[in-house]
Enzyme design. Sequence first.
Site, PDB file in Angstrom:
ATOM      1  CG  ASN A  74     109.882   5.492  28.271  1.00 17.60           C
ATOM      2  OD1 ASN A  74     109.844   4.392  28.765  1.00 17.60           O
ATOM      3  ND2 ASN A  74     109.515   6.432  29.182  1.00 17.60           N
ATOM      4  CG  ASP A  84     112.380  13.526  32.660  1.00 17.38           C
ATOM      5  OD1 ASP A  84     112.127  13.107  33.703  1.00 17.38           O
ATOM      6  OD2 ASP A  84     113.275  13.160  31.983  1.00 17.38           O
ATOM      7  CE  LYS A 144      94.949  11.261  12.740  1.00 13.90           C
ATOM      8  NZ  LYS A 144      94.818  10.319  11.303  1.00 13.90           N
ATOM      9  CG  PHE A 179     115.545   1.327  38.542  1.00 15.56           C
ATOM     10  CD1 PHE A 179     114.641   1.013  39.641  1.00 15.56           C
ATOM     11  CD2 PHE A 179     116.297   0.429  37.941  1.00 15.56           C
ATOM     12  CE1 PHE A 179     114.769  -0.399  40.017  1.00 15.56           C
ATOM     13  CE2 PHE A 179     116.421  -0.876  38.238  1.00 15.56           C
ATOM     14  CZ  PHE A 179     115.378  -1.197  39.312  1.00 15.56           C
ATOM     15  CE  LYS A 235     119.349  10.893  36.453  1.00 18.09           C
ATOM     16  NZ  LYS A 235     118.745   9.686  35.148  1.00 18.09           N
ATOM     17  CE  LYS A 240     115.438  12.269  40.394  1.00 16.43           C
ATOM     18  NZ  LYS A 240     114.719  11.551  39.507  1.00 16.43           N
TER      19      LYS A 240
HETATM   20  O1  PMT Z   1     110.476  -1.588  31.834  1.00 14.86           O
HETATM   21  P1  PMT Z   1     111.924  -2.399  31.309  1.00 14.86           P
HETATM   22  O2  PMT Z   1     111.590  -2.536  29.755  1.00 14.86           O
HETATM   23  O3  PMT Z   1     112.281  -3.801  32.114  1.00 14.86           O
HETATM   24  O4  PMT Z   1     113.170  -1.565  31.574  1.00 14.86           O
HETATM   25  C1  PMT Z   1     113.616  -1.289  32.750  1.00 14.86           C
HETATM   26  C2  PMT Z   1     114.042   0.244  33.117  1.00 14.86           C
HETATM   27  C3  PMT Z   1     115.160   0.617  32.092  1.00 14.86           C
HETATM   28  C4  PMT Z   1     112.773   1.168  32.528  1.00 14.86           C
HETATM   29  C5  PMT Z   1     114.415   0.464  34.540  1.00 14.86           C
HETATM   30  O5  PMT Z   1     115.300  -0.486  35.016  1.00 14.86           O
HETATM   31  C6  PMT Z   1     114.749   1.796  34.636  1.00 14.86           C
HETATM   32  O6  PMT Z   1     116.192   2.231  34.717  1.00 14.86           O
HETATM   33  N1  PMT Z   1     113.831   2.770  35.091  1.00 14.86           N
HETATM   34  C7  PMT Z   1     114.463   4.288  35.239  1.00 14.86           C
HETATM   35  C8  PMT Z   1     114.193   4.840  33.946  1.00 14.86           C
HETATM   36  C9  PMT Z   1     114.405   6.462  34.158  1.00 14.86           C
HETATM   37  O7  PMT Z   1     113.455   6.968  33.795  1.00 14.86           O
HETATM   38  O8  PMT Z   1     115.484   6.993  34.659  1.00 14.86           O
HETATM   39  P2  PMT Z   1     115.591   8.407  35.011  1.00 14.86           P
HETATM   40  O9  PMT Z   1     117.028   8.532  34.922  1.00 14.86           O
HETATM   41  O10 PMT Z   1     114.794   9.288  34.027  1.00 14.86           O
HETATM   42  O11 PMT Z   1     114.888   8.763  36.378  1.00 14.86           O
HETATM   43  C10 PMT Z   1     115.389   8.615  37.662  1.00 14.86           C
HETATM   44  C11 PMT Z   1     114.394   8.001  38.718  1.00 14.86           C
HETATM   45  O12 PMT Z   1     113.488   9.144  38.796  1.00 14.86           O
HETATM   46  C12 PMT Z   1     113.730   6.870  38.354  1.00 14.86           C
HETATM   47  O13 PMT Z   1     113.563   5.880  39.409  1.00 14.86           O
HETATM   48  C13 PMT Z   1     112.328   7.457  37.615  1.00 14.86           C
HETATM   49  O14 PMT Z   1     111.262   6.332  37.950  1.00 14.86           O
HETATM   50  C14 PMT Z   1     112.222   8.777  38.509  1.00 14.86           C
HETATM   51  N2  PMT Z   1     111.398   9.606  37.956  1.00 14.86           N
HETATM   52  C15 PMT Z   1     111.707  10.217  36.720  1.00 14.86           C
HETATM   53  C16 PMT Z   1     111.288  11.447  36.015  1.00 14.86           C
HETATM   54  C17 PMT Z   1     110.101  11.793  37.116  1.00 14.86           C
HETATM   55  N3  PMT Z   1     109.293  12.926  36.372  1.00 14.86           N
HETATM   56  N4  PMT Z   1     109.558  11.111  38.095  1.00 14.86           N
HETATM   57  C18 PMT Z   1     110.355  10.273  38.527  1.00 14.86           C
HETATM   58  O15 PMT Z   1     109.938   9.820  39.673  1.00 14.86           O
END
Ligand code: PMT
Length: 398
Positions: free
Chosen positions: A210, A279, A289, A325, A339, A343
């Site tokens: 991403n 995810d 490849k 986040f 979330k 979590k």
């Molecule tokens: O890096 P930048 O370019 O500055 O951009 C910042 C950002 C947009 C990436 C950041 O601000 C942000 O929003 N990060 C979380 C992005 C995200 O993947 O969100 P999510 O809704 O998929 O996940 C929710 C939370 O679970 C996040 O804290 C993530 O780190 C965590 N997570 C998600 C999936 C997973 N398998 N394990 C996790 O720990």
Amino acid sequence: MKILKDKNIVLGVSGGIAAYKAPELLRILQKAGAKVRVVMTKNARDFISPLTFEALCGHKVLFDLFDGSYTSAIGHIDLAKDCDAAVIAPATANVIGKLANGIADDALTTFMLAAKGRKILCPAMNEAMYENAAVKRNIMKLEADDYIIMEPSEGELACKTKGKGRLADCDKIADGICEALTTKDLIWKKILVTAGPTREFIDPVRFISNPSSGKMGYAIAAAAKKRGGNVVLVSGPTYLEHPEGVKFIKVVSANQMADTTFINAPDADIIIKAAAVSDYRAEKFFEHKLKKGLADKVSLSFCKNTDILKEIGLNKKKEQILIGFAAETEDLEKNAFKKLKEKNLDIIIGNIVGKPGSGFEADTNKAVLFFKSGKKKVLPVMDKGELADIILSRCLTL
Ligand code: PMT
């Protein structure tokens, strides 16, 4: 940089070739809102004219203790009284030696001995001089006297030799001044931050990922370090230089991020997960490849990665603070609260992605803080560094 606003900074300039960089530092400090005054040694005037500094800061430069035209007969004491930080850039071996031994025989050294605020020295000299035992001894003495030393960088020196002796980068010096002025309210706290994207390789040359640049997470790590925290930054692949003084662990995949985070989480006081974790990963990794072949369509099968944050939330200790986040393109509030609950988080920072000035890759972010209590705080668009400080301050109030 916000901390520099309205701060009284005295820029000391001593006689080295790097004196030509001092105006650049002055401009950076001024742009951040600091009120800068300049004190020079007489030798520094052989490298750069006081007029340059006077034009930039709009004040007379102090270089002569007995200059009657200065605002008062004891100008160095006037400056010393109101000074929040005094920074000498460049600091020569001579000035370092004098300060280490309490010698005050000119305007700059006399001012430094009287100055009230934080004192920062930025040595710049020939590599052999910097390695000299007497200089090293003097620097150690000054560190013991609470001076902050901003190490010179390595590279080509004015004498055409290569080595450590170049004046530290002006942006780094400005950062060092900010750190020196920042209240150390996270001292003794371990802060674990994750940042950047993860990459899930399909074959040796292809992956799914991403656009996360790591800026948000790195800003949090930098702000926590400035506030005295013991910071561990676990980062996926980014093009950023990691903040100095943090324990930096580079990972690639979500599995690697999970392993590293789980090792570092149990004794962390604050855990902030700004990483954009994939995810899913490809169910099968192809050793070689993948070739184009004849088929018009191909399908790949993906399997779920561990939800790192959810796993940490399940094992969260009572005194730990857990922040996540949520990057959303719709229904920010609903998704973020979902979330937060699932979590077991204390706060979730919701940010809208896909809009300019917010989310992925931007230097700024538009965020809403959602709390366990069901309350929320909508924030305006702001620099990611500023948002980082707000998040950390919220952690402290919890
Ligand atoms: O890096 P930048 O370019 O500055 O951009 C910042 C950002 C947009 C990436 C950041 O601000 C942000 O929003 N990060 C979380 C992005 C995200 O993947 O969100 P999510 O809704 O998929 O996940 C929710 C939370 O679970 C996040 O804290 C993530 O780190 C965590 N997570 C998600 C999936 C997973 N398998 N394990 C996790 O720990």
